[in-house]
Design an enzyme around this catalytic site. Structure first.
Site, PDB file in Angstrom:
ATOM      1  N   ASP A  86       8.678  78.380  16.178  1.00 28.95           N
ATOM      2  CA  ASP A  86       8.565  77.654  14.909  1.00 28.95           C
ATOM      3  C   ASP A  86       7.350  76.718  14.892  1.00 28.95           C
ATOM      4  OD1 ASP A  86       9.375  76.846  12.389  1.00 28.95           O
ATOM      5  OD2 ASP A  86      11.412  76.326  12.992  1.00 28.95           O
ATOM      6  N   ASP A 145      12.175  79.839   4.542  1.00 33.66           N
ATOM      7  CA  ASP A 145      13.377  79.025   4.743  1.00 33.66           C
ATOM      8  C   ASP A 145      14.306  79.145   3.552  1.00 33.66           C
ATOM      9  OD1 ASP A 145      13.067  78.126   7.252  1.00 33.66           O
ATOM     10  OD2 ASP A 145      12.388  76.113   6.736  1.00 33.66           O
TER      11      ASP A 145
HETATM   12  C1  DGJ Z   1      12.487  75.681  10.239  1.00 35.21           C
HETATM   13  C2  DGJ Z   1      12.892  77.126  10.309  1.00 35.21           C
HETATM   14  O1  DGJ Z   1      12.276  77.881   9.343  1.00 35.21           O
HETATM   15  C3  DGJ Z   1      14.404  77.219  10.230  1.00 35.21           C
HETATM   16  O2  DGJ Z   1      14.818  78.548  10.175  1.00 35.21           O
HETATM   17  C4  DGJ Z   1      14.977  76.501  11.408  1.00 35.21           C
HETATM   18  O3  DGJ Z   1      14.603  77.165  12.576  1.00 35.21           O
HETATM   19  C5  DGJ Z   1      14.494  75.066  11.414  1.00 35.21           C
HETATM   20  N1  DGJ Z   1      13.071  74.971  11.333  1.00 35.21           N
HETATM   21  C6  DGJ Z   1      14.965  74.366  12.646  1.00 35.21           C
HETATM   22  O4  DGJ Z   1      14.463  73.104  12.746  1.00 35.21           O
END
Ligand code: DGJ
Length: 726
Positions: A476, A546
Site C-alpha cells: 500500500d 478503495d
Molecule cells: C488503503 C487501502 O486501499 C485499503 O484497502 C486498506 O488496505 C487500507 N489502506 C489500510 O490502511
C-alpha cells in the site's frame, strides 16, 4: 519490421496494422507519418514544406524550412522550434539550448532493457526489432539516443530516450520526455482519466483546442487524479470505428502528458517525466534514461486500442508465475474488521472462509507495531503480540490445516512519526531541514532514494515473507509527497529526488520479487492511486479502488479498462450496504461486477446469512472454473456507465469459445426501455449455450440482436456465461 532507405533517408517502422515513418532532412529527424499500415516506398511527399515564417526565425543551412512549422521526432528547446520541446538542456555556461542533429542509427533484433526502470520485455528476440537513432549537439556534445522498439505482432511501438553527456563538463537536463508526436492537423478528441480517491479513472473527452492541454501529476505518484496515458482520436471515433492514437508511460511517479494545437493548426503531443518536478545533473560521460512510452494505433476505434494494451500488459509487462495463472479467490480483512481483530477473530474468519471455498485470507492493516488506528507504527514491521500472541505462525498454522493460504499487508514506503523507526532515524523520511513535515494520514514518506532505507525495508519485509508462510503481499501507499528533499544528495540534486525515489523503489521491488517468486504481490495506493504500467512490471494486480461499491466500480473499471487489462484489476464483493456509498445492492450484482477482475471478498463471512454463504460458494466456484480463461480473454466495453443508465461488458476467450457478459442497471426508468445488449467478438456461425438458462443462440444473433436485459429494478444485474457447442 524496420526499414531504412538510404536514398531518401527514410525510416519505416511497421507493426501488424500500423506504420510509423521518419525522415532525416538537413540533419533534422522529421516525423512523416503514423497511421494505418503502408507498403514501403518513398513517402517524402508527406512532408509539406510551406516555409510559413510568421514570427518564427529561419535556421541556417536547412533548406527552406522553418523549424517552428515542421513535424519533428524529438523537438529541442533553444533554436527555431518555439512549441513545447521534448528536451531542454542547461549548458555549463548557464544557457538553455540544445540543437540535436542526426548522427547515426542502428537496428538490432530484440529489445534492450532500460537500466533501473520497468519496461515491456520480450521472451524471444524475434518478437521485437529495435532502432536506435543517435542525435548530437555538436557544440555541447550532448547526444540523445532515441529508442524505437517495434513489436510487430503486438501492434506496439515502444519509445524512450537516453541522454548522454559526451562533453567535458556537467550539463543539467531540465526536461527529457519519453516520446513526442507531431501531427499536421488538429482534428482530434482527447480522452483522459481524471478522478480522486474512491473515484479514480473517470473518463473525460473533449475536442483538442488551441493551447496546451496537460494531464499531469506533481504528487510523487501517478495518482488518483490523472493517469499517465494520452489518447487522441478522430472526432467521431467510438468503440468500433475511427482512429485512435494512444501512448502510455511505464512509470509510477510524477508525469506529464500534453496535447497542444499550434498556430499553423498542427498538433503536438508528448509524455514523460513531469518537467516541473525534475531536473538531472549529468556529469561528463554519464547517461540518463527516460521511462518507456508505449504507443499503439487503431484504425477501428477504442476497443482495438485497449485490447492492444491489454494483451501487451498481460503478457509482456507483468511477470512471474502469476502472470498466466488463475489468481486465488481471496478474502481481505480490511472491510471485514478494519483494525479490530485478533488471532481468535481471524481464525473464525479463516475457518468460515475455508468452508466457503475461499483460497487465501489476507490480514490487512493493523497486524504490526501497536497499530490500533492509523496514527502509528508504520515502519515497525514486527508482529503485534497483543493481537497475534502466537505471531504470524499462529494464524498460518490454522489456515494451513484448513488448506488455505495467507496474505499480509505492508505499507513499506511510509513511516509514522510515532514509530520506533522514526525515533531511531528521524532523518530517513523525505523532508527539508528546518521546515515542518506535513503529515498525510498521520504519516511521512521514507526517502527511498537512500540505499540504507531500501536495505532496511528489504530486510524487514524479507523477515516476514521469507518464513515461507506468506503467499501474497498487498503493498500500500497512502499519501502523496510533500517537502520532497533528501539531504545526502546535496543542494544541486534536490530536483532529482522524486525520480531517484522511484529508482530506489523499483530496485527494492526487483530484489523482492526475484527472491520471493512464489509470493503474489498486489499494489495499492489507497486503491488506485498508483494504477500504472510501472508497478504492473513488478506486481500483476492492483487494488483498483478503495471504493468497493459495485455501482461506482462499474464506472471505475470501465475507465481503467481504456488502458489496463481486467486481470490487473483486483475486484472484491463487499458488504451491503456498501461502506463507502451506502448503496444497497444484491449479492449477484456485486459478484457480476467483481467477477471479471482478480476476484475476492472484502467482508466478514461469519456475518453472512445462509443464502449469501451459498452464493459465496457458488460464485467462487464460477471464478475457479472460468477465471483463467477470462483473464486471458479479450475485453469489450458494451455500455458506458458514465453516459448511460446501465453498464455492460463482455470478455471473450482467445479461441472465442467462451463469452462471459455482464449487465448492471444503474438507474431505473419507469416501464423500462426494452434494453438489449449486443455482444461482440464471437464466431458468427457458432452456437453458444447460456449456462444458467440452457438456451442456445447463434453468434450472429448474439452480436446483431443481443440478449434482453432486465430493466425494472435498480441495481439489478445479469451475468451470462455462453459456451460454444461443438
Ligand atoms: C488503503 C487501502 O486501499 C485499503 O484497502 C486498506 O488496505 C487500507 N489502506 C489500510 O490502511
Amino acid at each position: 519490421m524496420i526499414r531504412f532507405t538510404k536514398d531518401n533517408s527514410q525510416f519505416q517502422l511497421d507493426t501488424k496494422t500500423s506504420t510509423y515513418n521518419m525522415q532525416v532532412r538537413d540533419g533534422f529527424l522529421l516525423h512523416l507519418y503514423w497511421g494505418a499500415r503502408l507498403e514501403g516506398g518513398d513517402h517524402s511527399y508527406f512532408f509539406r514544406e510551406q516555409g510559413r515564417a510568421a514570427f518564427s526565425p529561419r535556421m541556417e543551412n536547412c533548406g527552406g524550412f522553418i523549424l517552428d512549422d515542421v513535424p519533428l521526432e524529438y523537438p529541442c528547446w533553444g533554436r527555431g522550434d518555439l512549441r513545447t520541446p521534448a528536451i531542454e538542456i542547461e549548458n555549463p555556461d548557464g544557457s538553455n539550448i540544445v540543437d540535436l542533429r542526426y548522427e547515426s542509427h542502428a537496428v538490432s533484433a530484440g529489445k534492450p532493457r532500460i537500466p533501473g526502470l520497468p519496461a515491456v520485455y520480450v521472451e524471444n528476440d524475434s518478437e521485437c526489432e529495435t532502432l536506435v537513432v543517435t542525435l548530437r549537439d555538436k557544440y555541447s556534445n550532448v547526444c540523445v539516443d532515441l529508442y524505437y522498439c517495434v513489436m510487430e505482432d503486438y501492434d506496439i511501438l515502444t519509445r524512450y530516450a537516453c541522454v548522454r553527456n559526451e562533453g567535458s563538463e556537467n550539463v543539467i537536463i531540465r526536461r527529457a520526455m519519453s516520446a513526442s508526436f507531431d501531427f499536421d492537423h488538429i482534428r482530434f478528441d482527447v480522452i483522459s482519466n481524471y478522478g480522486t480517491h474512491c473515484r479514480e479513472r473517470q473518463i473525460e473527452r473533449h475536442a483538442l483546442q488551441h493551447g496546451r492541454y496537460t494531464m499531469s501529476s506533481r504528487r510523487g505518484a501517478s495518482s488518483h487524479v490523472h493517469n499517465p496515458f494520452l489518447i487522441l482520436t478522430s472526432p467521431t471515433a467510438d468503440e468500433t470505428s475511427g482512429d485512435a492514437y494512444a501512448t502510455v508511460l511505464v512509470y509510477s511517479g510524477s508525469f506529464a502528458a500534453e496535447a497542444a494545437a499550434g498556430q499553423f493548426d498542427s498538433a503536438r503531443a508528448m509524455i514523460g517525466l513531469n518537467p516541473e518536478e525534475f531536473s538531472w545533473t549529468l556529469a561528463s560521460g554519464e547517461s540518463f534514461y527516460t521511462p518507456e512510452a508505449i504507443q499503439t494505433y487503431s484504425a477501428t476505434g477504442l476497443t482495438q486500442m485497449s485490447q492492444n494494451f491489454h494483451r501487451l500488459f498481460r503478457t509482456r509487462l507483468c511477470r512471474g508465475k502469476f502472470r498466466d495463472a488463475r489468481r486465488p479467490v481471496l478474502l481481505n480483512s480490511w472491510e471485514a474488521c478494519y483494525f479490530s481483530f485478533d488471532e481468535e477473530r481471524l481464525k473464525k474468519i479463516g475457518t468460515c472462509s475455508a468452508e466457503l471455498g475461499i483460497e487465501l485470507l489476507v490480514i490487512d492493516d493493523g497486524w504490526f507495531g501497536k497499530r490500533d488506528t492509523d496514527n502509528c507504527s508504520l515502519g515497525d514491521w514486527v508482529v503485534d503480540k497483543r493481537k497475534l500472541p502466537n505471531g504470524i505462525e499462529g494464524i498460518y498454522n490454522h489456515l494451513k490445516e484448513l488448506g488455505i493460504g495467507l496474505g499480509i499487508w505492508f505499507e513499506p514506503e511510509m513511516i509514522s512519526p510515532d514509530s520506533d523507526l522514526y525515533r531511531a532515524h528521524p532523518d530517513w523520511c523525505l523532508h527539508i531541514a528546518d521546515r515542518p513535515r506535513s503529515e498525510g494520514r498521520n504519516q511521512l514518506i521514507l526517502d527511498l532514494s537512500r540505499g540504507e532505507v531500501c536495505d532496511y525495508l528489504y530486510d524487514s519485509i524479507a523477515a516476514v515473507i521469507g518464513t515461507g508462510m506468506i503467499d501474497y503481499v498487498k503493498w500500500d501507499f497512502n499519501r502523496n509527497m510533500t517537502e520532497v528533499g533528501s539531504e545526502p544528495l546535496g543542494k544541486e540534486k534536490q530536483r532529482e529526488v522524486t525520480h531517484r525515489y522511484y529508482l530506489g523503489l523499483y530496485s527494492l521491488l526487483e530484489r523482492l520479487i526475484t527472491d520471493f517468486p512464489n509470493v503474489l504481490f498486489e499494489s495499492c495506493s489507497g486503491g488506485g492511486g498508483r494504477f500504472d504500467a510501472g508497478l504492473l512490471y513488478y506486481m500483476p494486480q492492483v487494488w483498483t479502488s478503495d471504493n468497493s461499491d459495485a455501482i461506482e466500480r462499474l464506472r471505475i473499471q470501465h475507465g481503467t479498462s481504456l488502458v489496463y487489462p481486467m486481470s490487473a484489476m483486483s475486484a472484491h464483493v463487499s458488504a451491503s450496504p456498501n461502506h463507502q456509498t451506502g448503496h444497497v445492492t444484491p449479492f449477484d450484482t456485486r459478484f457480476t461486477v467483481a467477477f471479471t477482475g482478480s476476484f475476492g471478498y472484502e467482508l466478514d463471512p461469519t456475518q453472512l446469512c445462509d443464502e449469501d454463504k451459498q452464493r459465496v460458494i457458488h460464485t467462487g466456484n464460477l471464478f475457479k472454473e472460468y477465471g483463467e480463461r477470462i483473464a486471458k480473454g479479450n475485453y469489450y466495453r458494451l455500455r458506458d456507465p458514465h453516459e448511460e443508465t446501465c453498464g455492460a461488458w463482455c470478455t471473450v476467450s482467445e479461441d472465442q469459445s467462451l463469452c462471459i457478459a455482464g449487465y448492471v442497471l444503474t438507474h431505473v426508468r419507469m416501464y423500462g426501455n426494452n434494453e438489449r445488449i449486443a455482444l461482440r467478438g464471437l464466431k458468427p456461425d457458432a452456437l453458444y449455450k447460456e449456462k444458467f438458462t440452457g438456451i442456445t443462440y447463434r453468434g450472429d444473433q448474439l452480436m446483431n440482436f443481443g440478449l434482453h436485459a432486465p430493466t425494472t429494478l435498480e441495481y439489478q444485474s445479469i451475468l451470462w456465461i455462453l459456451e460454444e457447442q461443438k
